[in-house]
Design a protein around this motif. Structure first.
Motif, PDB file in Angstrom:
ATOM      1  N   ASN A 131      -3.340   0.908   8.598  1.00  0.00           N
ATOM      2  CA  ASN A 131      -3.646   0.868  10.035  1.00  0.00           C
ATOM      3  C   ASN A 131      -5.019   1.454  10.344  1.00  0.00           C
ATOM      4  O   ASN A 131      -5.165   2.328  11.194  1.00  0.00           O
ATOM      5  CB  ASN A 131      -2.565   1.598  10.836  1.00  0.00           C
ATOM      6  N   GLU A 132      -6.028   1.012   9.658  1.00  0.00           N
ATOM      7  CA  GLU A 132      -7.422   1.396   9.856  1.00  0.00           C
ATOM      8  C   GLU A 132      -7.688   2.873   9.592  1.00  0.00           C
ATOM      9  O   GLU A 132      -8.677   3.435  10.030  1.00  0.00           O
ATOM     10  CB  GLU A 132      -7.883   1.034  11.269  1.00  0.00           C
ATOM     11  N   GLY A 133      -6.824   3.526   8.887  1.00  0.00           N
ATOM     12  CA  GLY A 133      -7.034   4.918   8.484  1.00  0.00           C
ATOM     13  C   GLY A 133      -6.784   5.057   6.990  1.00  0.00           C
ATOM     14  O   GLY A 133      -6.085   4.245   6.392  1.00  0.00           O
ATOM     15  N   VAL A 134      -7.369   6.074   6.410  1.00  0.00           N
ATOM     16  CA  VAL A 134      -7.202   6.303   4.979  1.00  0.00           C
ATOM     17  C   VAL A 134      -6.233   7.456   4.782  1.00  0.00           C
ATOM     18  O   VAL A 134      -6.438   8.557   5.301  1.00  0.00           O
ATOM     19  CB  VAL A 134      -8.553   6.622   4.301  1.00  0.00           C
ATOM     20  N   ILE A 135      -5.168   7.195   4.041  1.00  0.00           N
ATOM     21  CA  ILE A 135      -4.172   8.218   3.734  1.00  0.00           C
ATOM     22  C   ILE A 135      -4.310   8.541   2.252  1.00  0.00           C
ATOM     23  O   ILE A 135      -4.401   7.653   1.412  1.00  0.00           O
ATOM     24  CB  ILE A 135      -2.751   7.709   4.039  1.00  0.00           C
TER      25      ILE A 135
ATOM     26  N   SER B  73       0.823  -1.210   0.000  1.00  0.00           N
ATOM     27  CA  SER B  73       0.000   0.000   0.000  1.00  0.00           C
ATOM     28  C   SER B  73       0.857   1.261   0.000  1.00  0.00           C
ATOM     29  O   SER B  73       0.430   2.293  -0.503  1.00  0.00           O
ATOM     30  CB  SER B  73      -0.950  -0.013   1.191  1.00  0.00           C
ATOM     31  N   TYR B  74       2.069   1.173   0.553  1.00  0.00           N
ATOM     32  CA  TYR B  74       2.962   2.338   0.489  1.00  0.00           C
ATOM     33  C   TYR B  74       3.386   2.629  -0.946  1.00  0.00           C
ATOM     34  O   TYR B  74       3.560   3.786  -1.319  1.00  0.00           O
ATOM     35  CB  TYR B  74       4.191   2.115   1.367  1.00  0.00           C
ATOM     36  N   LEU B  75       3.532   1.594  -1.739  1.00  0.00           N
ATOM     37  CA  LEU B  75       3.874   1.784  -3.140  1.00  0.00           C
ATOM     38  C   LEU B  75       2.762   2.512  -3.878  1.00  0.00           C
ATOM     39  O   LEU B  75       3.022   3.432  -4.670  1.00  0.00           O
ATOM     40  CB  LEU B  75       4.154   0.431  -3.803  1.00  0.00           C
ATOM     41  N   TYR B  76       1.516   2.154  -3.608  1.00  0.00           N
ATOM     42  CA  TYR B  76       0.385   2.852  -4.216  1.00  0.00           C
ATOM     43  C   TYR B  76       0.361   4.323  -3.810  1.00  0.00           C
ATOM     44  O   TYR B  76       0.068   5.197  -4.614  1.00  0.00           O
ATOM     45  CB  TYR B  76      -0.940   2.199  -3.831  1.00  0.00           C
ATOM     46  N   LEU B  77       0.674   4.584  -2.549  1.00  0.00           N
ATOM     47  CA  LEU B  77       0.691   5.955  -2.062  1.00  0.00           C
ATOM     48  C   LEU B  77       1.796   6.761  -2.738  1.00  0.00           C
ATOM     49  O   LEU B  77       1.603   7.922  -3.115  1.00  0.00           O
ATOM     50  CB  LEU B  77       0.865   5.962  -0.545  1.00  0.00           C
ATOM     51  N   ILE B  78       2.957   6.167  -2.916  1.00  0.00           N
ATOM     52  CA  ILE B  78       4.060   6.847  -3.602  1.00  0.00           C
ATOM     53  C   ILE B  78       3.699   7.121  -5.054  1.00  0.00           C
ATOM     54  O   ILE B  78       3.938   8.219  -5.574  1.00  0.00           O
ATOM     55  CB  ILE B  78       5.352   6.005  -3.491  1.00  0.00           C
ATOM     56  N   LEU B  79       3.101   6.148  -5.723  1.00  0.00           N
ATOM     57  CA  LEU B  79       2.701   6.347  -7.121  1.00  0.00           C
ATOM     58  C   LEU B  79       1.622   7.415  -7.242  1.00  0.00           C
ATOM     59  O   LEU B  79       1.633   8.221  -8.176  1.00  0.00           O
ATOM     60  CB  LEU B  79       2.219   5.033  -7.723  1.00  0.00           C
ATOM     61  N   GLU B  80       0.703   7.451  -6.295  1.00  0.00           N
ATOM     62  CA  GLU B  80      -0.345   8.467  -6.299  1.00  0.00           C
ATOM     63  C   GLU B  80       0.236   9.860  -6.065  1.00  0.00           C
ATOM     64  O   GLU B  80      -0.253  10.841  -6.603  1.00  0.00           O
ATOM     65  CB  GLU B  80      -1.370   8.129  -5.221  1.00  0.00           C
ATOM     66  N   ALA B  81       1.298   9.946  -5.270  1.00  0.00           N
ATOM     67  CA  ALA B  81       1.944  11.237  -5.028  1.00  0.00           C
ATOM     68  C   ALA B  81       2.789  11.688  -6.223  1.00  0.00           C
ATOM     69  O   ALA B  81       2.925  12.894  -6.462  1.00  0.00           O
ATOM     70  CB  ALA B  81       2.816  11.154  -3.781  1.00  0.00           C
ATOM     71  N   LEU B  82       3.345  10.757  -6.958  1.00  0.00           N
ATOM     72  CA  LEU B  82       4.179  11.107  -8.110  1.00  0.00           C
ATOM     73  C   LEU B  82       3.374  11.454  -9.361  1.00  0.00           C
ATOM     74  O   LEU B  82       3.887  12.125 -10.261  1.00  0.00           O
ATOM     75  CB  LEU B  82       5.144   9.967  -8.435  1.00  0.00           C
ATOM     76  N   LEU B  83       2.118  11.044  -9.410  1.00  0.00           N
ATOM     77  CA  LEU B  83       1.298  11.294 -10.592  1.00  0.00           C
ATOM     78  C   LEU B  83       1.147  12.782 -10.907  1.00  0.00           C
ATOM     79  O   LEU B  83       1.335  13.174 -12.066  1.00  0.00           O
ATOM     80  CB  LEU B  83      -0.064  10.616 -10.437  1.00  0.00           C
ATOM     81  N   PRO B  84       0.845  13.668  -9.936  1.00  0.00           N
ATOM     82  CA  PRO B  84       0.757  15.090 -10.283  1.00  0.00           C
ATOM     83  C   PRO B  84       2.081  15.685 -10.748  1.00  0.00           C
ATOM     84  O   PRO B  84       2.107  16.559 -11.617  1.00  0.00           O
ATOM     85  CB  PRO B  84       0.297  15.767  -8.988  1.00  0.00           C
ATOM     86  N   VAL B  85       3.184  15.184 -10.198  1.00  0.00           N
ATOM     87  CA  VAL B  85       4.494  15.686 -10.598  1.00  0.00           C
ATOM     88  C   VAL B  85       4.786  15.309 -12.048  1.00  0.00           C
ATOM     89  O   VAL B  85       5.225  16.145 -12.851  1.00  0.00           O
ATOM     90  CB  VAL B  85       5.595  15.139  -9.659  1.00  0.00           C
ATOM     91  N   LEU B  86       4.525  14.059 -12.387  1.00  0.00           N
ATOM     92  CA  LEU B  86       4.752  13.615 -13.766  1.00  0.00           C
ATOM     93  C   LEU B  86       3.836  14.338 -14.743  1.00  0.00           C
ATOM     94  O   LEU B  86       4.261  14.720 -15.843  1.00  0.00           O
ATOM     95  CB  LEU B  86       4.546  12.104 -13.871  1.00  0.00           C
ATOM     96  N   LEU B  87       2.609  14.569 -14.339  1.00  0.00           N
ATOM     97  CA  LEU B  87       1.675  15.284 -15.204  1.00  0.00           C
ATOM     98  C   LEU B  87       2.103  16.739 -15.380  1.00  0.00           C
ATOM     99  O   LEU B  87       1.931  17.310 -16.456  1.00  0.00           O
ATOM    100  CB  LEU B  87       0.261  15.196 -14.641  1.00  0.00           C
ATOM    101  N   ALA B  88       2.660  17.348 -14.339  1.00  0.00           N
ATOM    102  CA  ALA B  88       3.160  18.720 -14.452  1.00  0.00           C
ATOM    103  C   ALA B  88       4.309  18.792 -15.448  1.00  0.00           C
ATOM    104  O   ALA B  88       4.386  19.734 -16.256  1.00  0.00           O
ATOM    105  CB  ALA B  88       3.608  19.238 -13.092  1.00  0.00           C
ATOM    106  N   VAL B  89       5.188  17.806 -15.423  1.00  0.00           N
ATOM    107  CA  VAL B  89       6.301  17.770 -16.381  1.00  0.00           C
ATOM    108  C   VAL B  89       5.773  17.623 -17.803  1.00  0.00           C
ATOM    109  O   VAL B  89       6.216  18.324 -18.726  1.00  0.00           O
ATOM    110  CB  VAL B  89       7.282  16.625 -16.028  1.00  0.00           C
ATOM    111  N   VAL B  90       4.801  16.754 -17.997  1.00  0.00           N
ATOM    112  CA  VAL B  90       4.226  16.549 -19.331  1.00  0.00           C
ATOM    113  C   VAL B  90       3.547  17.826 -19.828  1.00  0.00           C
ATOM    114  O   VAL B  90       3.736  18.231 -20.985  1.00  0.00           O
ATOM    115  CB  VAL B  90       3.231  15.362 -19.315  1.00  0.00           C
TER     116      VAL B  90
END
Length: 122
Positions: A60-64, A2-19
């Protein structure tokens, strides 16, 4: 995982800004009027804020989620109108879904205000 999904979700706006920056420098996109480009940036990054809300990661029972990153990136890289509009799009969507999804009701106001302020501050 799930940490990998969170990292990918955080990098998506950065990659889109570059594009989008490359589109602005290399294609006919740069010939569009200023307000048309601001509307496109606001729609794209507002949509990413909505994506951040809807695709939060359960840890851990919370949504990030990374709902506040797209309005900040829009405001810093593309101008104030894009950041404010993206923050409004993401914040209003979070406010509306807080009324219909019970698990989001407790943080409805706080999350909406935080997203709108992220766009205003950026």
């Amino acid at each position: 995982m799930s940490y990998l999904y969170l990292i990918l979700e955080a990098l998506l706006p950065v990659l889109l800004a570059v594009v989008l920056k490359l589109l602005n420098y290399k294609t006919k996109f740069k010939n569009l009027p200023y307000w048309a480009k601001q509307a496109i940036y606001a729609a794209v990054f507002g949509g990413l804020a909505i994506f951040g809300t809807e695709c939060g990661v359960n840890i851990n029972e919370g949504v990030i989620n990374v709902r506040d990153a797209p309005p900040i990136i829009a405001g810093l890289f593309f101008g104030a109108p894009a950041g404010v509009a993206a923050g409004l799009i993401g914040g209003i969507e979070r406010l509306i879904t807080g009324y219909f999804i019970a698990s989001r009701a407790a943080t409805r106001i706080a999350c909406s205000v935080a997203t709108i302020l992220a766009g205003l501050i950026a």
